[in-house]
Design an enzyme around this catalytic site. Structure first.
Site, PDB file in Angstrom:
ATOM      1  N   PRO A 112       0.823  -1.206   0.000  1.00 20.70           N
ATOM      2  CA  PRO A 112       0.000   0.000   0.000  1.00 20.70           C
ATOM      3  C   PRO A 112       0.861   1.263   0.000  1.00 20.70           C
ATOM      4  O   PRO A 112       1.911   1.296   0.657  1.00 20.70           O
ATOM      5  CB  PRO A 112      -0.826  -0.099   1.277  1.00 20.70           C
ATOM      6  CG  PRO A 112      -0.422  -1.336   1.972  1.00 20.70           C
ATOM      7  CD  PRO A 112       0.542  -2.095   1.133  1.00 20.70           C
ATOM      8  N   GLY A 116       3.730   3.200   5.324  1.00 22.72           N
ATOM      9  CA  GLY A 116       4.769   2.795   6.268  1.00 22.72           C
ATOM     10  C   GLY A 116       5.429   1.476   5.915  1.00 22.72           C
ATOM     11  O   GLY A 116       6.220   0.946   6.681  1.00 22.72           O
ATOM     12  N   SER A 119       6.730   1.509   0.303  1.00 24.61           N
ATOM     13  CA  SER A 119       6.316   1.421  -1.106  1.00 24.61           C
ATOM     14  C   SER A 119       7.187   2.302  -2.006  1.00 24.61           C
ATOM     15  O   SER A 119       7.632   1.862  -3.073  1.00 24.61           O
ATOM     16  CB  SER A 119       4.843   1.825  -1.253  1.00 24.61           C
ATOM     17  OG  SER A 119       4.650   3.121  -0.719  1.00 24.61           O
ATOM     18  N   SER A 120       7.434   3.539  -1.584  1.00 24.95           N
ATOM     19  CA  SER A 120       8.189   4.441  -2.464  1.00 24.95           C
ATOM     20  C   SER A 120       9.631   3.956  -2.618  1.00 24.95           C
ATOM     21  O   SER A 120      10.187   3.985  -3.730  1.00 24.95           O
ATOM     22  CB  SER A 120       8.144   5.880  -1.956  1.00 24.95           C
ATOM     23  OG  SER A 120       8.618   5.942  -0.638  1.00 24.95           O
ATOM     24  N   ALA A 121      10.229   3.477  -1.526  1.00 20.20           N
ATOM     25  CA  ALA A 121      11.609   2.973  -1.616  1.00 20.20           C
ATOM     26  C   ALA A 121      11.668   1.772  -2.553  1.00 20.20           C
ATOM     27  O   ALA A 121      12.582   1.651  -3.376  1.00 20.20           O
ATOM     28  CB  ALA A 121      12.112   2.581  -0.228  1.00 20.20           C
ATOM     29  N   ASP A 164      15.067   3.144   4.544  1.00 23.80           N
ATOM     30  CA  ASP A 164      14.087   2.440   3.709  1.00 23.80           C
ATOM     31  C   ASP A 164      14.743   1.893   2.437  1.00 23.80           C
ATOM     32  O   ASP A 164      14.560   0.724   2.072  1.00 23.80           O
ATOM     33  CB  ASP A 164      12.951   3.379   3.281  1.00 23.80           C
ATOM     34  CG  ASP A 164      12.050   3.790   4.430  1.00 23.80           C
ATOM     35  OD1 ASP A 164      12.535   3.830   5.571  1.00 23.80           O
ATOM     36  OD2 ASP A 164      10.867   4.084   4.181  1.00 23.80           O
TER      37      ASP A 164
HETATM   38  C1  MEV Z   1       9.732   6.664   6.710  1.00 22.84           C
HETATM   39  O1  MEV Z   1       9.446   5.362   6.208  1.00 22.84           O
HETATM   40  C2  MEV Z   1      10.771   6.593   7.796  1.00 22.84           C
HETATM   41  C3  MEV Z   1      11.198   7.937   8.369  1.00 22.84           C
HETATM   42  O2  MEV Z   1      12.184   7.654   9.378  1.00 22.84           O
HETATM   43  C4  MEV Z   1      11.797   8.836   7.325  1.00 22.84           C
HETATM   44  C5  MEV Z   1      13.124   8.289   6.793  1.00 22.84           C
HETATM   45  O3  MEV Z   1      13.830   7.580   7.489  1.00 22.84           O
HETATM   46  O4  MEV Z   1      13.452   8.658   5.647  1.00 22.84           O
HETATM   47  C6  MEV Z   1      10.039   8.654   9.050  1.00 22.84           C
END
Ligand code: MEV
Length: 329
Positions: A112, A116, A119-121, A164
């Site tokens: 999704p 969290g 997904s984007s990574a 990520d």
């Molecule tokens: C986002 O998935 C994780 C954060 O720590 C941002 C990051 O590490 O780039 C909130």
């Protein structure tokens, strides 16, 4: 045409604090984003995204005209998707020394968006891998992870750590502290994910923690405490002590809530997991909405989450020891 895939990830510990140089321990999970890249004869980019939790979109753009989206999802999803693919394409062009290469990019994701789970990574890392291979260049894991980080950094206006992108590129459990990224040993972990159907804006959430940290010394102390907790978590992971891991995950969720990045639905899912006797539960990723991760070798947490108001999906997530891989070439 080349198809590469990358796994999603959950944070066992340390999101947000990792942005300020504290260590973090994310681990890859068996849910993948697959990106197919085909070189075009012109310098344009066409992005088609098919996400299992969305209707998907197609947008084409290039040097001669603006985008012409064929859209049935919200504009912000399209904008975010295009921003990440764009940044990945720039990295691939640079790596292959092909500044005007054009591509058709098809994204298919079981992860999704913005929830969290990385997904984007995963999209960025798989897209760079596929696009460079399509141009005849094969990047080693370290360069791929570095370029994926730089793409995410650009797409998120500088609000990104390496955690990520490194995790989804190499797979397994990893430890990231500043620029120091390494794989670590981890036992099989009984992970359960709860998803509220929503998402948070990573850039905004990171900026919120930054403001809090600048304004209040005790918020800065909280970030440092997360770092201490991560170091204890690493010991528990190395010892395979799941009970201690769970206790520390609960602690980490409390600290993230104190930093203002939890939400009502994330808290409800965390409490549902705890009431179901999970060993531990916490939000994962930037927060604001999206997913929690719980540790439970029994079926109780998954069942409890399925009946929790505000939880849209609950599933078991095995640790994926494999990072980016070629699916078809
Ligand atoms: C986002 O998935 C994780 C954060 O720590 C941002 C990051 O590490 O780039 C909130």
């Amino acid at each position: 045409m080349v198809t590469s895939s990358a796994p999603g990830k959950v944070y066992l510990f340390g999101e947000h604090a990792v942005v300020y140089g504290e260590p973090a321990v994310p681990c890859a999970i068996e849910r993948r984003a697959r990106v197919t890249v085909t070189e075009r004869a012109d310098d344009r980019i066409r992005v088609h995204a098919e996400d299992l939790s969305l209707d998907g979109f197609t947008v084409e753009y290039g040097s001669d005209a603006g985008g012409t989206p064929d859209v049935n999802v919200s504009e912000s999803v399209v904008e975010a998707g295009v921003r990440y693919v764009d940044a990945a394409v720039e990295q691939a062009r640079d790596a292959a020394d092909a500044p005007s290469a054009g591509f058709d990019v098809d994204v298919e994701s079981e992860i999704p968006l913005g929830a969290g789970l990385g997904s984007s990574a995963a999209v960025v890392s798989a897209a760079i891998d596929a696009a460079t291979r399509e141009l005849g260049v094969e990047l080693d894991e370290a360069e791929l992870a570095d370029r994926a980080y730089r793409a995410e950094f650009d797409a998120q206006d500088g609000e990104a750590s390496r955690a990520d992108t490194y995790c989804v590129t190499v797979g397994g459990a990893v430890r990231v502290e500043g620029d120091d990224c390494r794989s670590i040993e981890a036992p099989d972990l009984p992970l359960v994910v709860g998803f509220d159907g929503g998402s948070g804006d990573t850039g905004e959430l990171v900026a919120g923690v930054r403001r809090l940290r600048e304004e209040y010394d005790f918020a800065a102390d909280t970030v440092e405490t997360v770092g201490d907790l991560v170091r204890s978590g690493e010991d528990a992971l190395a010892a395979g002590d799941l009970e201690e891991l769970g206790r520390l995950m609960n602690f980490n969720h409390g600290l993230l809530a104190a930093l203002g990045v939890s939400s009502r639905s994330l808290d409800s899912m965390v409490w549902a997991a705890r009431d179901a006797d999970a060993l531990g539960a916490k939000l994962t990723g930037a927060g604001g909405g999206g997913c929690i991760v719980a540790l439970d070798p029994t079926d109780e947490t998954e069942t409890a989450l399925a009946f929790t108001p505000g939880c849209e999906d609950a599933f078991r997530a095995e640790l994926d020891r494999e990072g980016v891989r070629v699916e078809a070439a």
